[in-house]
Design an enzyme around this catalytic site. Structure first.
Site, short mmCIF file in Angstrom:
data_model
loop_
_atom_site.label_atom_id
_atom_site.label_comp_id
_atom_site.label_asym_id
_atom_site.label_seq_id
_atom_site.Cartn_x
_atom_site.Cartn_y
_atom_site.Cartn_z
N SER A 90 19.18 -9.77 -71.44
CA SER A 90 18.46 -8.30 -72.13
C SER A 90 18.96 -7.26 -71.61
O SER A 90 20.21 -7.86 -69.99
CB SER A 90 16.94 -8.67 -71.54
OG SER A 90 16.96 -9.83 -72.73
C1 LIG Z 1 16.76 -12.28 -74.37
S1 LIG Z 1 17.14 -13.85 -74.91
C2 LIG Z 1 16.86 -14.67 -73.47
C3 LIG Z 1 18.00 -13.60 -72.28
C4 LIG Z 1 17.91 -15.33 -71.28
N1 LIG Z 1 17.20 -14.91 -70.26
C5 LIG Z 1 19.21 -14.45 -70.04
O1 LIG Z 1 19.11 -14.05 -68.98
O2 LIG Z 1 20.18 -14.85 -70.68
C6 LIG Z 1 16.05 -14.61 -75.62
C7 LIG Z 1 16.27 -16.66 -75.37
O3 LIG Z 1 14.32 -17.23 -76.48
C8 LIG Z 1 15.33 -18.42 -76.43
N2 LIG Z 1 14.13 -19.11 -77.55
C9 LIG Z 1 13.47 -18.43 -78.92
N3 LIG Z 1 12.43 -19.45 -79.96
C10 LIG Z 1 12.62 -20.38 -78.04
C11 LIG Z 1 11.81 -21.24 -78.53
N4 LIG Z 1 10.60 -21.53 -79.66
N5 LIG Z 1 11.54 -22.17 -77.30
C12 LIG Z 1 12.31 -21.57 -75.79
N6 LIG Z 1 13.60 -20.57 -75.97
C13 LIG Z 1 13.47 -19.56 -77.31
C14 LIG Z 1 16.81 -18.08 -77.55
O4 LIG Z 1 17.60 -19.10 -77.95
C15 LIG Z 1 17.31 -16.96 -76.86
O5 LIG Z 1 18.26 -17.70 -75.90
#
Ligand SMILES: C[S@@+](CC[C@H](N)C(=O)[O-])C[C@H]1O[C@@H](n2cnc3c(N)ncnc32)[C@H](O)[C@@H]1O
Length: 381
Positions: A90
């Site tokens: 992000s």
């Molecule tokens: C914006 S990204 C996260 C960025 C991360 N914190 C970083 O520093 O790169 C959102 C993440 O949430 C994960 N995600 C989506 N739904 C999810 C769920 N139900 N449980 C856990 N992770 C989930 C996605 O796979 C994605 O990698």
């Protein structure tokens, strides 16, 4: 000073200038953790446009890779077949704001939902120590890739493949929970897994909330000032042509509209504070679109809709809820309250999953219960 350290230094200063980074402890983390090493392949996202992939293994990409990694921009790492982003690193300024809202103290344990590239997990490890950090993601390959890259940098958080909607009971209770995707509703498992006095920071539709877990087992807190648009962690309602056709075939209730559709953006494009009310009480992701010259507002939750025929002040409504009646009455209330800024709004979640939006204080006379239809998340897509 190496180029990458210089760029990190500039980024940290930029985050400080924005007010996103305040504490010396977090500043040090942003100065130290090499974001570029966690995003070796990504697509830049600049001014709403997804650009060509940057691949660090290509020698001619190295400069572009390192320069982009320290700009205050998201790096998109997964896009699905429909073109939706499913993982990214992000925008650093929003990450820094969320970490500030988390109010960690030395020794705290943290659960991160959404490991993604591992960059945020690395910042948490740098700040608190790897043993304090648990990070989960629903996409297995992301977790394994992040594990390898984090280990190369000397970080060894507890990583797991799990659906964050259930939290991660194996290592609970936590002092802090941070969700780096958008959650709606806030899962009650998080309330169970955070200690009393602990905090939950999560992106919600159009904003980010920092909730404190109270002794009475509710969690309550304010919205942040900024607008956040992150990918959802729960299935998001979809639609299909049959449902659209059925919804369209309904008779409409017609009347003159007091306001144009553009009141949805009231509060200015940056603040969009009216959107806090709209997203919580009308639809978390309202569809606004044009068809055959007419404009529409559609709620995918229950296929309620409102049509604004071209060149007229009439609004036509159909479906289980009268969306435009709701918008107009909320808009009038929001105006009477003096168009409050986004951070004056807050949210309370109970262990039973009820969500209440409020102004200034949880016991304020200005409170709105979030309707059940907006808190149900099916699996219809
Ligand atoms: C914006 S990204 C996260 C960025 C991360 N914190 C970083 O520093 O790169 C959102 C993440 O949430 C994960 N995600 C989506 N739904 C999810 C769920 N139900 N449980 C856990 N992770 C989930 C996605 O796979 C994605 O990698």
């Amino acid at each position: 000073m190496s180029r990458e350290r210089e760029l990190r230094h500039h980024l940290a200063r930029h985050l400080e200038d924005l007010g996103a980074l305040r504490s010396p402890a977090w500043r040090r983390c942003f100065e130290v953790v090499p974001r570029h090493r966690l995003i070796p392949r990504f697509r830049p996202y600049v001014q709403g446009r997804l650009l060509e992939e940057i691949d660090a293994t290509r020698p001619d990409s190295e400069a572009a890779w390192i320069e982009y990694a320290y700009r205050d921009l998201p790096a998109i790492t997964r896009v699905d077949e429909r073109g939706y982003f499913t993982s990214s690193s992000s925008m650093p300024s929003l990450m820094a704001r969320m970490l500030k809202l988390l109010e960690v103290r030395d020794g705290d344990t943290v659960l991160e939902i959404g490991t993604g590239t591992g960059y945020n997990a690395a910042l948490l490890c740098e700040r608190l120590g790897s043993e304090q950090v648990t990070s989960i993601d629903i996409q297995a390959d992301l977790v394994e890739e992040a594990r390898g890259r984090l280990a190369e940098l000397g970080y060894h958080p507890h990583l797991a493949i799990a659906d964050g909607v259930g939290g991660y009971p194996e290592r609970a209770p936590y002092d802090r929970i941070i969700c780096t995707g958008m959650a709606w509703p806030i899962p009650t498992a998080w309330l169970e897994q955070v200690r009393p006095g602990g905090r939950i920071v999560s992106v919600v539709p159009e904003g980010c909330v920092a909730l404190e877990r109270r002794e009475d087992e509710t969690a309550s807190g304010h919205y942040d000032r900024e607008s956040y648009r992150f990918m959802p962690i729960q299935p998001w309602p979809g639609t299909d042509s049959e449902r659209i056709a059925t919804a369209f075939a309904q008779a409409t209730a017609d009347r003159e509209s007091a306001y144009p559709l553009s009141v949805l953006d009231a509060g200015g494009s940056a603040e969009r504070s009216f959107q806090v009310l709209v997203r919580a009480l009308v639809s978390p992701a309202p569809k606004v679109f044009e068809h055959a010259g007419d404009r529409y507002l559609w709620s995918l939750e229950d296929d309620s809709w409102a049509r604004f025929p071209a060149g007229s002040r009439i609004v036509q409504q159909a479906g289980p809820r009268r969306l435009w009646d709701l918008v107009e009455s909320l808009f009038e209330r929001w105006c009477r309250l003096g168009a409050p800024n986004r951070e004056r709004f807050g949210l309370t979640v109970t262990p039973a999953g009820e969500h209440t939006l409020w102004l200034d204080r949880p016991d304020s006379e200005h409170r709105w219960a979030v309707p059940d239809v907006l808190l149900e998340r099916g699996s219809d897509h």
